[in-house]
Design a protein around this motif. Structure first.
Motif, PDB file in Angstrom:
ATOM      1  N   GLU A 147       9.998  13.922   2.282  1.00 21.38           N
ATOM      2  CA  GLU A 147       8.699  13.942   2.970  1.00 21.38           C
ATOM      3  C   GLU A 147       8.961  14.065   4.469  1.00 21.38           C
ATOM      4  O   GLU A 147       9.922  13.488   4.978  1.00 21.38           O
ATOM      5  CB  GLU A 147       7.918  12.646   2.695  1.00 21.38           C
ATOM      6  CG  GLU A 147       7.501  12.496   1.239  1.00 21.38           C
ATOM      7  CD  GLU A 147       6.643  11.261   0.987  1.00 21.38           C
ATOM      8  OE1 GLU A 147       5.926  11.239  -0.012  1.00 21.38           O
ATOM      9  OE2 GLU A 147       6.703  10.293   1.780  1.00 21.38           O
ATOM     10  N   GLN A 203       1.754  16.004   7.286  1.00 21.52           N
ATOM     11  CA  GLN A 203       2.807  15.558   6.355  1.00 21.52           C
ATOM     12  C   GLN A 203       2.924  16.480   5.140  1.00 21.52           C
ATOM     13  O   GLN A 203       1.921  16.828   4.519  1.00 21.52           O
ATOM     14  CB  GLN A 203       2.507  14.127   5.888  1.00 21.52           C
ATOM     15  CG  GLN A 203       3.701  13.444   5.243  1.00 21.52           C
ATOM     16  CD  GLN A 203       3.394  12.005   4.834  1.00 21.52           C
ATOM     17  OE1 GLN A 203       2.241  11.677   4.532  1.00 21.52           O
ATOM     18  NE2 GLN A 203       4.410  11.173   4.825  1.00 21.52           N
ATOM     19  N   GLU A 205       5.716  17.741   1.660  1.00 17.79           N
ATOM     20  CA  GLU A 205       6.760  17.218   0.767  1.00 17.79           C
ATOM     21  C   GLU A 205       7.332  18.333  -0.106  1.00 17.79           C
ATOM     22  O   GLU A 205       6.610  19.208  -0.566  1.00 17.79           O
ATOM     23  CB  GLU A 205       6.163  16.129  -0.144  1.00 17.79           C
ATOM     24  CG  GLU A 205       7.138  15.661  -1.209  1.00 17.79           C
ATOM     25  CD  GLU A 205       6.632  14.457  -2.006  1.00 17.79           C
ATOM     26  OE1 GLU A 205       5.705  13.765  -1.548  1.00 17.79           O
ATOM     27  OE2 GLU A 205       7.194  14.232  -3.088  1.00 17.79           O
ATOM     28  N   GLY A 250       3.829   6.515   6.212  1.00 15.77           N
ATOM     29  CA  GLY A 250       5.231   6.835   6.445  1.00 15.77           C
ATOM     30  C   GLY A 250       5.777   7.970   5.596  1.00 15.77           C
ATOM     31  O   GLY A 250       5.127   8.457   4.676  1.00 15.77           O
ATOM     32  N   ARG A 307       7.472   1.087   7.645  1.00 17.01           N
ATOM     33  CA  ARG A 307       6.964   1.834   6.482  1.00 17.01           C
ATOM     34  C   ARG A 307       6.856   0.961   5.244  1.00 17.01           C
ATOM     35  O   ARG A 307       5.899   1.092   4.470  1.00 17.01           O
ATOM     36  CB  ARG A 307       7.901   3.005   6.177  1.00 17.01           C
ATOM     37  CG  ARG A 307       7.710   3.557   4.767  1.00 17.01           C
ATOM     38  CD  ARG A 307       8.700   4.643   4.378  1.00 17.01           C
ATOM     39  NE  ARG A 307       8.545   4.966   2.979  1.00 17.01           N
ATOM     40  CZ  ARG A 307       9.318   4.485   2.007  1.00 17.01           C
ATOM     41  NH1 ARG A 307      10.327   3.676   2.278  1.00 17.01           N
ATOM     42  NH2 ARG A 307       9.083   4.795   0.748  1.00 17.01           N
TER      43      ARG A 307
HETATM   44  N1  GLU Z   1       4.580   8.490   1.795  1.00 16.95           N
HETATM   45  C1  GLU Z   1       4.823   7.437   0.855  1.00 16.95           C
HETATM   46  C2  GLU Z   1       6.079   6.667   1.250  1.00 16.95           C
HETATM   47  O1  GLU Z   1       6.152   6.233   2.329  1.00 16.95           O
HETATM   48  C3  GLU Z   1       4.953   7.944  -0.565  1.00 16.95           C
HETATM   49  C4  GLU Z   1       3.776   8.685  -1.132  1.00 16.95           C
HETATM   50  C5  GLU Z   1       4.118   9.146  -2.532  1.00 16.95           C
HETATM   51  O2  GLU Z   1       4.100   8.335  -3.472  1.00 16.95           O
HETATM   52  O3  GLU Z   1       4.507  10.294  -2.679  1.00 16.95           O
HETATM   53  O4  GLU Z   1       6.983   6.479   0.521  1.00 16.95           O
END
Ligand code: GLU
Ligand code: MG
Length: 457
Positions: A147, A203, A205, A250, A307
């Motif tokens: 991410e 953001q 991924e 995060g 986070r």
């Molecule tokens: N952004 C989240 C983290 O800090 C995760 C979100 C998700 O489950 O993909 O891990």
């Protein structure tokens, strides 16, 4: 590594030269990941590749003590400037970089000048642990989700895509960028399984297909390098920081893993919970038991703990559950009928400041300890642990994971399984780097920590 090995490496590299030259390669970079999660690099012009492959190039031993901001947390006894290791690329993983024309890259491993493996090298450590599991006829398939946020250029974080979380409009904003990224990854042989906009503005991924842990860690380094390079080409800055902005959501670096034997997934078709076999249960039990200490590897920064808070899908509680995104260990079985290839365990509490080789090494070490001890898993949790309330959490023995790098580092230092597996030199270097970062941010406010940690990794 003896002279015969060096000769083999030299000939192999020589045989690669014409093909690389045909593809326009001018320079070859090789890097290792240090204990603060930063990739440190050396490069050579293409015609020096055979020499690099056989003899490596020098790196100071002090790199094991580098902090993310390049401060050197001095090794004991004034030894920082003394000694040399040789970084040698793994030619099997040499990749022509699609987003950096003229460049190829390969992950490196560090050897002592004697040719002995350097005992603080995390890629060699992980290779050893994978080989040890293989003697039990256990293989591991794994991947790391990536991410990140894209920002306009500058010191501040200015999200480069806006619109609803996971929203299709974000893909419109990031359309050319996404196309270029997916095409670069494909040209580099990375098998992307998914690409999507994440929750926060800016953001995104990528998730990739599972591989053996050493290769999954290599891929994680390569994907990040590609994301950064594609960002540059689009005039954007990239941050993988666990908390780019103290108030926002995060970036995680969730680790997926499954165990196999003779082509069979040990995380499915067993008689344990959700189809786990006894071995997979014990392995997962070992991970759950050691999670606080593992966090010093998988969530290695002060900013990691901004986070790792409840109700952010970061997995802040030491528990496990089926498809539970608030549990540190999320059991994934896949859809009915796909369990054999889909079932795996996701470790959600880790982030991308981690050295992926160290994280996997830690996971394999404590998983193997779980196998030896036949560690049990507690009752799985099927709700958001934060919704249970303090009393129910206490009665079910569900604890919050470390809330600070201080707590995680203390747990790491006390962990004899990790200490024995990693050895004194590596454990001491990791500890020194963590202590130094704690000192750096001793009085800092979350905003300052987020700002100072934003662009390094
Ligand atoms: N952004 C989240 C983290 O800090 C995760 C979100 C998700 O489950 O993909 O891990
Ligand atoms: Mg995600």
């Amino acid at each position: 590594m003896d002279l015969a090995d060096r000769d083999r490496r030299l000939s192999r590299a020589e045989s690669l030269l014409p093909g690389l030259a045909d593809r326009g390669v001018v320079a070859v970079a090789t890097s290792f990941v240090d204990n603060s999660g930063i990739s440190r690099v050396k490069s050579v012009p293409l015609d020096r590749l055979p020499s690099l492959a056989a003899w490596g190039v020098g790196f100071s031993t002090s790199f094991d003590y580098f902090r993310f901001d390049d401060w050197v947390a001095a090794p004991p006894g004034g030894t920082a400037p003394v000694g040399d290791q040789r970084i040698i690329p793994d030619l099997d993983r040499l990749v022509v970089l699609a987003a950096q024309p003229g460049w190829a890259w390969a992950p490196g491993e560090r050897y002592a000048q004697t040719g002995e493996p350097y005992e603080l090298d995390s890629r060699l450590l992980l290779t050893r642990l994978v080989d040890e599991l293989a003697t039990r006829r256990i293989s591991v398939l794994s991947s790391i989700e990536i991410e990140w946020v894209v920002s306009e250029e500058g010191e501040e974080y200015v999200p480069a895509t806006t619109g609803p979380a996971y929203g299709l409009t974000r893909l419109t904003n990031a359309s050319d960028y996404g196309r270029d990224l997916l095409s670069a990854l494909a040209q580099q042989g990375v098998t992307v399984e998914q690409f999507h906009p994440e929750y926060a503005d800016g953001q995104l991924e990528v998730s990739v297909a599972p591989e053996s842990p050493v290769h999954a860690a290599d891929t994680s380094v390569l994907v990040r390098q590609t994301v950064r390079a594609i960002g540059r080409r689009h005039g954007l800055r990239t941050s993988f920081s666990p908390k780019v902005d103290a108030a926002g959501v995060g970036n995680g670096g969730h680790v997926h893993l499954s165990l196999g034997r003779d082509e069979r997934n040990l995380m499915a078709g067993g008689s344990g919970r959700f189809g786990l076999t006894d071995e997979a249960t014990a392995f997962a039990g070992g991970i759950l038991e050691h999670l606080p200490a593992l966090l010093a590897l998988g969530a290695p920064s002060v900013v990691s703990y901004l986070r790792l808070v409840p109700q952010h899908w970061a997995g802040a509680y030491a528990c496990w559950g089926l498809e539970n995104r608030e549990a540190a260990l999320r059991m994934v079985t896949g859809s009915r009928g796909s369990e054999d290839w889909a079932a795996n365990l996701e470790v959600k509490c880790f982030d991308l400041h981690a050295n992926p080789y160290l994280t996997f090494a830690g996971l394999l070490a404590v998983g193997t300890a779980g196998l030896d001890a036949g560690t049990a898993l507690p009752e799985p949790v099927d709700v958001d642990p934060a919704s249970l309330g303090e009393e129910a959490l206490a009665s079910r023995g569900i604890e919050r994971l470390p809330r600070t790098l201080r707590e995680a580092t203390d747990a790491f230092v006390d962990d004899t399984v990790l200490g024995t597996t990693f050895g004194e030199g590596l454990t001491g270097a990791i500890r020194a780097v963590r202590e130094s970062e704690l000192e750096l941010f001793d009085d800092a406010e979350p905003d300052q920590i987020a700002a100072a940690s934003r662009w390094a990794h």
